[in-house]
Design a protein around this motif. Structure first.
Motif, short mmCIF file in Angstrom:
data_model
loop_
_atom_site.label_atom_id
_atom_site.label_comp_id
_atom_site.label_asym_id
_atom_site.label_seq_id
_atom_site.Cartn_x
_atom_site.Cartn_y
_atom_site.Cartn_z
N CYS A 116 -2.66 0.18 -4.01
CA CYS A 116 -2.27 -1.13 -3.50
C CYS A 116 -1.73 -1.92 -4.68
O CYS A 116 -2.48 -2.35 -5.55
N SER A 132 -15.07 -2.91 -1.14
CA SER A 132 -14.64 -4.15 -1.79
C SER A 132 -15.00 -4.11 -3.26
O SER A 132 -15.98 -3.46 -3.67
N MET A 139 -10.73 -7.79 -4.17
CA MET A 139 -9.83 -6.86 -3.49
C MET A 139 -10.65 -6.01 -2.52
O MET A 139 -11.75 -5.56 -2.84
N GLU A 191 0.83 -1.20 0.00
CA GLU A 191 0.00 0.00 0.00
C GLU A 191 0.87 1.25 0.00
O GLU A 191 1.98 1.25 0.54
N ILE A 228 -13.57 3.07 -5.00
CA ILE A 228 -12.62 1.98 -5.19
C ILE A 228 -12.56 1.64 -6.67
O ILE A 228 -13.57 1.67 -7.38
N ARG A 256 -9.78 -0.45 -9.84
CA ARG A 256 -8.60 -1.28 -10.08
C ARG A 256 -8.14 -1.12 -11.51
O ARG A 256 -8.95 -0.88 -12.41
N TRP A 294 -10.40 -2.88 0.66
CA TRP A 294 -9.71 -1.90 1.51
C TRP A 294 -10.29 -1.97 2.91
O TRP A 294 -11.52 -2.00 3.09
N CYS A 354 -4.91 -3.07 2.31
CA CYS A 354 -5.66 -3.80 1.30
C CYS A 354 -5.48 -5.30 1.55
O CYS A 354 -4.50 -5.73 2.17
#
Length: 128
Positions: A22, A50, A34, A6, A69, A71, A36, A95
Motif C-alpha cells: 500500500c 493494524s 495504517m 494497493e 503487517i 511498514r 488492512w 488499506c
C-alpha cells in the motif's frame, strides 16, 4: 489527505503466499495509523491487521500466525505478508489510514466505519 494505492494481489493455490503493498503519498506517513481490511461481495469490510505510529500491531484472530503487517516509512509503504493462504482469505484487500496515529484500544482491528479514505483495492484469490 494521504492517497493510497494497493497492489500485489493475485491468484494462488491454497497454502501459497502473497505480499500486498500500500503506497501512500504525503510526508507525514510515518505518523499515521495504517490498517488492512478485506471485503467479500455482499459482506461488511473487516479489519485484518493494524499498525499504529508507535509500532503496536493487532491482527484479526483468523489471520494470526499467517499474516504479517509492516511498514517502511522511508518508502511510505505498508505491507501485508500473507502465508499459508486459505480459500476463505479470498477477498478484495484495502488499506486505510488515520492521521491521528492511533488505531484502536480494542484487541481486534478497528472497524471500517472509522475510515473514509480508501485505495482502489487489490484482489486476492486462493483457489485450487
Amino acid at each position: 489527505e494521504v492517497q493510497l494505492v494497493e497492489s500485489g494481489g493475485g491468484l494462488v493455490q491454497p497454502g501459497g503466499s502473497l505480499r500486498l503493498s500500500c503506497a501512500a503519498s504525503g510526508d507525514t506517513y510515518s505518523t499515521y495509523c495504517m490498517v488492512w481490511f478485506r471485503q467479500i461481495p455482499g459482506k461488511e469490510r473487516e479489519g485484518v491487521a493494524s499498525l499504529d505510529s508507535d509500532g503496536n500491531i493487532i491482527y484479526a484472530n483468523s489471520v494470526k500466525g499467517r499474516f504479517t503487517i509492516s511498514r517502511d516509512n522511508a518508502k511510505n509503504t505498508l505491507y501485508l505478508q500473507m502465508n499459508n493462504l486459505k480459500p476463505e482469505d479470498s477477498a478484495m484487500y484495502y488499506c486505510a489510514a488515520d492521521a491521528t496515529g492511533f488505531c484502536t484500544s480494542s484487541p481486534t482491528p478497528p472497524p471500517a466505519e472509522w475510515y473514509d479514505n480508501w485505495g482502489q483495492g487489490t484482489q486476492v484469490s486462493a483457489s485450487p
